[in-house]
Scaffold this motif. Structure first.
Motif, mmCIF file in Angstrom:
data_model
loop_
_atom_site.group_PDB
_atom_site.id
_atom_site.type_symbol
_atom_site.label_atom_id
_atom_site.label_comp_id
_atom_site.label_asym_id
_atom_site.label_seq_id
_atom_site.Cartn_x
_atom_site.Cartn_y
_atom_site.Cartn_z
ATOM 1 N N ALA A 183 -29.033 -44.472 12.271
ATOM 2 C CA ALA A 183 -30.146 -43.564 12.493
ATOM 3 C C ALA A 183 -31.307 -44.302 13.159
ATOM 4 C CB ALA A 183 -30.597 -42.960 11.167
ATOM 5 N N GLY A 184 -31.911 -43.638 14.148
ATOM 6 C CA GLY A 184 -33.021 -44.230 14.873
ATOM 7 C C GLY A 184 -32.613 -44.930 16.161
ATOM 8 N N GLU A 185 -31.331 -45.197 16.312
ATOM 9 C CA GLU A 185 -30.849 -45.869 17.520
ATOM 10 C C GLU A 185 -30.584 -44.860 18.638
ATOM 11 O OE1 GLU A 185 -28.866 -49.891 15.596
ATOM 12 O OE2 GLU A 185 -27.542 -48.262 16.216
ATOM 13 N N PRO B 146 -28.562 -38.474 11.484
ATOM 14 C CA PRO B 146 -27.212 -38.150 10.984
ATOM 15 C C PRO B 146 -26.756 -36.744 11.367
ATOM 16 C CG PRO B 146 -28.407 -39.372 9.328
ATOM 17 C CD PRO B 146 -29.396 -39.094 10.437
ATOM 18 N N ASP B 147 -27.685 -35.792 11.451
ATOM 19 C CA ASP B 147 -27.321 -34.421 11.840
ATOM 20 C C ASP B 147 -26.875 -34.307 13.292
ATOM 21 O OD1 ASP B 147 -29.682 -32.511 9.784
ATOM 22 O OD2 ASP B 147 -27.713 -33.388 9.352
ATOM 23 N N ASP B 148 -27.060 -35.364 14.068
ATOM 24 C CA ASP B 148 -26.581 -35.362 15.459
ATOM 25 C C ASP B 148 -25.101 -35.717 15.550
ATOM 26 O OD1 ASP B 148 -29.709 -36.859 16.352
ATOM 27 O OD2 ASP B 148 -29.125 -34.757 16.637
ATOM 28 N N THR C 15 -16.525 -36.438 23.483
ATOM 29 C CA THR C 15 -16.701 -37.819 23.036
ATOM 30 C C THR C 15 -17.410 -37.796 21.683
ATOM 31 O OG1 THR C 15 -17.515 -40.017 23.678
ATOM 32 C CG2 THR C 15 -18.889 -38.139 24.298
ATOM 33 N N GLN C 16 -16.923 -38.608 20.760
ATOM 34 C CA GLN C 16 -17.429 -38.586 19.389
ATOM 35 C C GLN C 16 -18.714 -39.405 19.268
ATOM 36 O OE1 GLN C 16 -16.149 -37.045 16.413
ATOM 37 N NE2 GLN C 16 -18.136 -37.721 15.599
ATOM 38 N N VAL C 17 -19.717 -38.823 18.656
ATOM 39 C CA VAL C 17 -20.954 -39.516 18.316
ATOM 40 C C VAL C 17 -21.108 -39.453 16.799
ATOM 41 C CG1 VAL C 17 -23.465 -39.484 18.477
ATOM 42 C CG2 VAL C 17 -22.073 -39.036 20.516
ATOM 43 N N THR C 18 -21.241 -40.608 16.185
ATOM 44 C CA THR C 18 -21.412 -40.687 14.740
ATOM 45 C C THR C 18 -22.674 -41.474 14.440
ATOM 46 O OG1 THR C 18 -19.017 -40.629 14.403
ATOM 47 C CG2 THR C 18 -20.380 -41.350 12.549
ATOM 48 N N VAL C 19 -23.565 -40.869 13.668
ATOM 49 C CA VAL C 19 -24.835 -41.500 13.317
ATOM 50 C C VAL C 19 -24.857 -41.714 11.809
ATOM 51 C CG1 VAL C 19 -27.338 -41.379 13.477
ATOM 52 C CG2 VAL C 19 -25.924 -40.277 15.233
ATOM 53 N N SER C 20 -24.951 -42.960 11.405
ATOM 54 C CA SER C 20 -24.970 -43.275 9.984
ATOM 55 C C SER C 20 -26.408 -43.406 9.499
ATOM 56 C CB SER C 20 -24.210 -44.569 9.713
ATOM 57 O OG SER C 20 -24.851 -45.653 10.358
#
Length: 123
Positions: free
Chosen positions: A14-16, A88-90, A117-122
């Motif tokens: 998160a934040g990146e 994370p909701d992205d 394309t997969q985007v995962t935000v932790s």
């Protein structure tokens, strides 16, 4: 026949930031629009942003306004999505798509789609 290939997804905190790219084969006309949509597990596909190919007008979903920027390169025949301050909701699969009739927020108005394309935000 236009084909679209997305790239640039990944796992970030998160934040990146991430920058997605969508390479198009075949000609995109000035009257067309290119859009980004996303779909999270168990949710419907939702509009993120779009850009009119010729004049470059852009439109964003409220949830990403101020954080995401859509752009295009005519020489490269590509569209991009710069995503900053990711949350994370992205997290979702992000799809690039082409609309013949000008820019729209409705998925039904887009007739050519990439594979995503997969985007995962932790957090």
């Amino acid at each position: 026949q236009v084909q679209l290939v997305e790239s640039g997804g990944g796992l970030v905190q998160a934040g990146e930031s991430l920058r997605l790219s969508c390479a198009a084969s075949g000609r995109i006309f000035s009257s067309h629009a290119m859009g980004w949509f996303r779909q999270a597990p168990g949710r419907e596909r939702e509009f993120v942003a779009c850009i009119r190919w010729g004049v470059g007008n852009t439109y964003y979903a409220n949830s990403v306004k101020g954080r995401f920027t859509i752009s295009r390169s005519s020489p490269a025949n590509a569209v991009y999505l710069q995503m900053n301050s990711l949350e994370p909701d992205d997290t979702a699969v992000y799809y690039c798509a082409r609309a013949r009739g000008g820019y729209s927020t409705r998925a039904a108005d887009y007739d050519v789609w990439g594979q995503g394309t997969q985007v995962t935000v932790s957090s």
